[in-house]
Write a protein that holds these residues in place. Structure first.
Motif, PDB file in Angstrom:
ATOM      1  N   ALA A   6       0.816  -1.224   0.000  1.00  0.00           N
ATOM      2  CA  ALA A   6       0.000   0.000   0.000  1.00  0.00           C
ATOM      3  C   ALA A   6       0.851   1.277   0.000  1.00  0.00           C
ATOM      4  N   PRO A   7       1.858   1.395   0.871  1.00  0.00           N
ATOM      5  CA  PRO A   7       2.646   2.642   0.855  1.00  0.00           C
ATOM      6  C   PRO A   7       3.342   2.881  -0.487  1.00  0.00           C
ATOM      7  N   ASN A   8       3.883   1.828  -1.093  1.00  0.00           N
ATOM      8  CA  ASN A   8       4.578   2.004  -2.369  1.00  0.00           C
ATOM      9  C   ASN A   8       3.607   2.348  -3.489  1.00  0.00           C
ATOM     10  N   LEU A   9       2.406   1.806  -3.438  1.00  0.00           N
ATOM     11  CA  LEU A   9       1.395   2.154  -4.444  1.00  0.00           C
ATOM     12  C   LEU A   9       0.987   3.619  -4.315  1.00  0.00           C
ATOM     13  N   TRP A  53       2.694  12.487   2.633  1.00  0.00           N
ATOM     14  CA  TRP A  53       2.483  12.225   4.059  1.00  0.00           C
ATOM     15  C   TRP A  53       1.865  10.831   4.244  1.00  0.00           C
ATOM     16  N   LEU A  54       0.879  10.497   3.400  1.00  0.00           N
ATOM     17  CA  LEU A  54       0.127   9.258   3.550  1.00  0.00           C
ATOM     18  C   LEU A  54       0.998   8.016   3.376  1.00  0.00           C
ATOM     19  N   ASP A  55       1.904   8.015   2.392  1.00  0.00           N
ATOM     20  CA  ASP A  55       2.712   6.809   2.185  1.00  0.00           C
ATOM     21  C   ASP A  55       3.602   6.514   3.387  1.00  0.00           C
ATOM     22  N   GLY A  56       4.155   7.561   3.989  1.00  0.00           N
ATOM     23  CA  GLY A  56       4.969   7.356   5.191  1.00  0.00           C
ATOM     24  C   GLY A  56       4.140   6.875   6.371  1.00  0.00           C
ATOM     25  N   TRP A  57       2.966   7.464   6.533  1.00  0.00           N
ATOM     26  CA  TRP A  57       2.071   7.058   7.624  1.00  0.00           C
ATOM     27  C   TRP A  57       1.658   5.605   7.448  1.00  0.00           C
ATOM     28  N   LEU A  58       1.279   5.225   6.220  1.00  0.00           N
ATOM     29  CA  LEU A  58       0.876   3.838   5.960  1.00  0.00           C
ATOM     30  C   LEU A  58       2.027   2.867   6.198  1.00  0.00           C
ATOM     31  N   ALA A  59       3.217   3.243   5.760  1.00  0.00           N
ATOM     32  CA  ALA A  59       4.375   2.358   5.937  1.00  0.00           C
ATOM     33  C   ALA A  59       4.630   2.081   7.416  1.00  0.00           C
ATOM     34  N   ARG A  61       2.356   2.585   9.955  1.00  0.00           N
ATOM     35  CA  ARG A  61       1.141   1.995  10.545  1.00  0.00           C
ATOM     36  C   ARG A  61       0.999   0.515  10.209  1.00  0.00           C
ATOM     37  N   LEU A  62       1.281   0.157   8.945  1.00  0.00           N
ATOM     38  CA  LEU A  62       1.130  -1.225   8.496  1.00  0.00           C
ATOM     39  C   LEU A  62       2.429  -2.024   8.626  1.00  0.00           C
ATOM     40  N   ASN A  63       3.457  -1.362   9.141  1.00  0.00           N
ATOM     41  CA  ASN A  63       4.781  -1.979   9.267  1.00  0.00           C
ATOM     42  C   ASN A  63       5.228  -2.552   7.918  1.00  0.00           C
TER      43      ASN A  63
END
Length: 190
Positions: A6-9, A53-59, A61-63
């Protein structure tokens, strides 16, 4: 294999937004009025900032942190900024020298960081406060320059021009800072 989590997408979506941002200014005038084009381009750029901001947060949050994501995120940031600056240069809303300074610094510092990583000194050119100030200034300036109209009584074009010039000065200062940090390591390696 590229980890398509998800973060990379989300990061890849930021890169996909670049042709959209640029393509808006190739549309015929009878398809989209200049004001609508500017509003849409501004929205695309702001959305790209949110995905940063979102990709870093997801990375976190989802480890799902990955070496590929750590590589791709700053590349996507630099590409969207370079794309927006080229559009602004084309529209005569930013000075050519400012554009060259900002894009040239990004290339030079990316190469410097790569080289420092190869010699085992990556931490000596880690992101510094002055680099964060430069980024903040240009990330506020670019949407203002894309919008290029008055908003709530504020002359976005004037303020954007001031901030992009501040960003250019901070760009030179931060580049000198990073080069100064790298020089002692360069002398040791010669």
């Amino acid at each position: 294999m590229i980890p398509l989590n998800a973060p990379n997408l989300v990061t890849l979506s930021r890169i996909i937004l670049i042709p959209l941002l640029i393509g808006l200014y190739y549309l015929p005038e009878d398809w989209m009025a200049e004001h609508n084009r500017n509003v849409t381009a501004t929205a695309v750029f702001i959305f790209a900032g949110i995905t940063d901001w979102l990709d870093g947060w997801l990375a976190r949050r989802l480890n799902q942190m990955s070496a590929f994501g750590a590589f791709l995120d700053p590349v996507a940031d630099k590409l969207i900024v370079a794309g927006a600056l080229v559009v602004l240069l084309y529209l005569n809303r930013v000075d050519m020298l400012v554009t060259l300074i900002i894009i040239g610094r990004e290339i030079a510092i990316s190469a410097l960081r790569e080289w420092m990583a190869k010699v085992g000194q990556a931490k000596s050119v880690a992101v510094a406060f002055i680099g964060k100030l430069k980024t903040l200034s240009q990330m506020v300036a670019i949407p203002l320059l894309l919008y290029h109209d008055r908003l709530l009584g504020l002359d976005c074009s004037w303020l954007g021009t001031v901030l992009i010039n501040v960003a250019a000065v901070l760009t030179v200062a931060s580049m000198l800072y990073y080069l100064r940090k790298a020089l002692p390591h360069a002398a040791v390696r010669e």
